[in-house]
Scaffold this motif. Structure first.
Motif, PDB file in Angstrom:
ATOM      1  N   ASN A   1      -5.919   5.700   3.750  1.00 15.73           N
ATOM      2  CA  ASN A   1      -6.604   6.592   2.930  1.00 15.73           C
ATOM      3  C   ASN A   1      -6.947   7.460   3.715  1.00 15.73           C
ATOM      4  N   SER A   2      -6.706   7.522   5.530  1.00 11.58           N
ATOM      5  CA  SER A   2      -6.957   8.158   6.270  1.00 11.58           C
ATOM      6  C   SER A   2      -5.993   7.981   7.463  1.00 11.58           C
ATOM      7  N   PRO A   3      -4.970   9.359   7.492  1.00 14.11           N
ATOM      8  CA  PRO A   3      -4.112   9.053   8.287  1.00 14.11           C
ATOM      9  C   PRO A   3      -3.750   8.678   9.422  1.00 14.11           C
ATOM     10  N   VAL A   4      -5.572   8.177  10.492  1.00 14.68           N
ATOM     11  CA  VAL A   4      -5.351   7.653  12.212  1.00 14.68           C
ATOM     12  C   VAL A   4      -5.764   6.115  12.103  1.00 14.68           C
ATOM     13  N   ARG A   5      -5.568   5.458  10.475  1.00 11.74           N
ATOM     14  CA  ARG A   5      -5.661   4.287  10.085  1.00 11.74           C
ATOM     15  C   ARG A   5      -4.546   3.275   9.558  1.00 11.74           C
ATOM     16  N   ALA A   6      -3.710   4.544   9.709  1.00 14.29           N
ATOM     17  CA  ALA A   6      -1.833   4.545   9.497  1.00 14.29           C
ATOM     18  C   ALA A   6      -1.878   3.322  11.089  1.00 14.29           C
TER      19      ALA A   6
ATOM     20  N   ALA B   1       0.205  -1.151  -0.088  1.00 10.57           N
ATOM     21  CA  ALA B   1      -0.091  -0.039   0.032  1.00 10.57           C
ATOM     22  C   ALA B   1       1.203   1.457  -0.033  1.00 10.57           C
ATOM     23  N   LYS B   2       2.430   0.911   0.234  1.00  5.33           N
ATOM     24  CA  LYS B   2       2.847   2.612   1.084  1.00  5.33           C
ATOM     25  C   LYS B   2       3.495   2.372  -0.446  1.00  5.33           C
ATOM     26  N   ARG B   3       3.463   1.896  -1.364  1.00  8.51           N
ATOM     27  CA  ARG B   3       4.186   2.043  -2.641  1.00  8.51           C
ATOM     28  C   ARG B   3       3.210   3.129  -3.956  1.00  8.51           C
ATOM     29  N   HIS B   4       1.386   3.300  -3.184  1.00  9.40           N
ATOM     30  CA  HIS B   4       1.001   4.093  -4.242  1.00  9.40           C
ATOM     31  C   HIS B   4       0.106   5.091  -3.077  1.00  9.40           C
ATOM     32  N   ILE B   5       0.116   4.716  -2.001  1.00 10.23           N
ATOM     33  CA  ILE B   5      -1.012   5.393  -1.018  1.00 10.23           C
ATOM     34  C   ILE B   5      -0.096   6.089  -0.592  1.00 10.23           C
ATOM     35  N   PRO B   6      -0.524   7.332   0.264  1.00 12.73           N
ATOM     36  CA  PRO B   6       0.723   8.511   0.977  1.00 12.73           C
ATOM     37  C   PRO B   6       0.564   7.285   2.771  1.00 12.73           C
TER      38      PRO B   6
END
Ligand code: KE4
Length: 423
Positions: A22-27, A13-18
């Motif tokens: 798609n929402s920061p808290v989910r990281a 996911a990190k290759r194409h999504i910041p």
């Protein structure tokens, strides 16, 4: 608990999504873990891509008040999809949803559907500025109102007077019209009005804050905001993106019997699909295009599948008002279990089905007290519960959400897991 597949997906996911999300808290940055990639969810449980089944207290951060994949909601969405996904034209469901919103929240006599809570709040603020002819808006430190530029603002060095962007990319010019007061602090609000006579268009608040963790309004605080906004000719905006249809069928404004001029909705109003709404009395909302000069538009506003989900969700809540008592009792049992296990070293705030565990011995009543929490201890608490199959808020400053799908067994299991979490 295995998280091999989540780990692999996270790297991909990190290759194409910041940040891979798609929402920061989910990281899961705040809890220092690999986020669990969800494969499916039903009722009160989610299953991740490694096959781990967990009791879910995130509930998509609010929409899943009925639990996941409610059969009646899914059926209505599938039915709508079969007739076409989007038309760019008005549909009957939008009429019925606007009617139901007005019935359940009478202050929203006229409302406009959008596709997110951010859009709803941004638009409500724009209407308030147009209605009053004023530019400045008062928000409260610790409240989050979506990511529109003007609201990504925090108190500046001068504490109350100045405010500065809370995100890169927001010009200072955008933040200067947003003033920041302190939650539950009447003097901080009075001071801003005194400093800006005739300049404040609106006060916007989360009537129960849930983005600094759960913080309740002290007795009379919301009524105070109602009075001071009337006194100064400003509008009162309730951001009910979380509290709407969650605290009660009529939201916080019914629960606390304080009527705002404008309300922003999200989450539950879409039943899990992308819907936001903003609304108020006719004389204000008549300013919105095509009737008036306030422009706001959206390709997917009132989307057929989304309005089908929202309508069915609100209908189910309306059919069963006893749900709110059940939700509050379930959340109360978890809150009591935490207090008992922690023996005084935590502050647990609960508002109906919303609750937060703050790792501080202070009573948390605003942002300043919320940030005294030990976020390291919170992350450990999160990890202990996750390892026992209880999936809760991945940040000290998010809320836990209890749904109608959480069973007696879920609650009992959760209370036992809380007892076992190292205190
Ligand atoms: P959305 O644009 O995310 O639909 O709504 C923004 C918003 C507005 N107002 C309040 C009170 C909110 O809580 C939110 C969004 N809430 C966050 C959770 N705290 C959404 C989750 C996320 O950002 O990923």
């Amino acid at each position: 608990m295995m998280d091999t597949k989540s780990k692999e997906l996270f790297e991909e996911a990190k290759r194409h999504i910041p940040g891979g999300v798609n929402s920061p808290v989910r990281a899961f940055g705040a809890v220092h873990k690999t986020p669990r990639f969800v494969a499916s969810a039903c009722g009160s449980h989610i299953v991740d891509v490694d096959g781990n089944e967990m009791i879910d207290y995130v509930g998509s951060f609010g929409p899943a008040i009925l639990g996941h994949a409610h059969p009646r909601v899914v059926e209505k969405v599938v039915e709508a999809c079969k007739d076409g996904l989007t038309f760019g034209a008005p549909t009957e469901r939008e009429v019925r949803l606007a009617e139901l919103i007005a019935e359940l929240m009478p202050s929203m006599e006229v409302s406009r559907l959008v596709s997110s809570g951010t859009e709803a709040v941004m638009s409500a603020v724009r209407v308030a500025r147009a209605f009053t002819g004023r530019d400045k808006v008062i928000k409260f430190r610790g409240c989050y109102h979506g990511h529109s530029d003007g609201l990504l603002v925090k108190a500046g060095s001068g504490a109350m007077a100045s405010s500065v962007p809370d995100s890169a990319g927001v010009p200072l010019d955008y933040s200067k019209n947003t003033l920041v007061a302190r939650y539950n602090d009447r003097a901080s609000v009075e001071e801003l009005f005194a400093q800006n006579p005739g300049g404040i268009a609106a006060v916007i608040i989360e009537p129960v804050a849930a983005n600094m963790g759960v913080v309740l309004p002290e007795h009379g605080f919301l009524a105070f905001l109602r009075q001071i906004t009337i006194k100064y000719g400003a509008l009162l905006i309730f951001d009910e993106v979380i509290t709407g249809f969650r605290l009660s069928l009529g939201g916080a404004q019914e629960y606390y019997r304080v009527t705002p001029d404008l309300t922003a909705l999200g989450k539950i109003v879409g039943g899990g699909m992308p819907v936001g709404a903003y609304g108020g009395r006719r004389e204000i909302m008549e300013l919105v295009a095509p009737l008036g000069p306030v422009y706001q538009a959206g390709t997917l506003s009132g989307n057929p599948a989304a309005t089908a989900a929202g309508l069915e969700t609100l209908m189910i809540l309306k059919e069963d008002p006893g749900i709110y008592e059940r939700l509050s009792a379930k959340a109360g049992r978890i809150a009591d279990a935490v207090r008992e296990a922690a023996r005084g070293s935590v502050c647990v705030n609960q508002a109906g089905s919303l609750l937060s565990v703050f790792f501080t011995d202070r009573q948390v009543a605003d942002y300043e007290s919320a940030i005294t929490s030990d976020t390291r201890r919170y992350a450990e608490f999160f990890g202990h519960l996750l390892n026992q199959g209880v999936y809760t808020a991945p940040s000290q400053f998010e809320a836990m959400f209890v749904s109608d799908a959480h069973s007696e067994e879920d609650i009992a299991y959760t209370c036992r897991a809380v007892q076992k979490a190292a205190w």
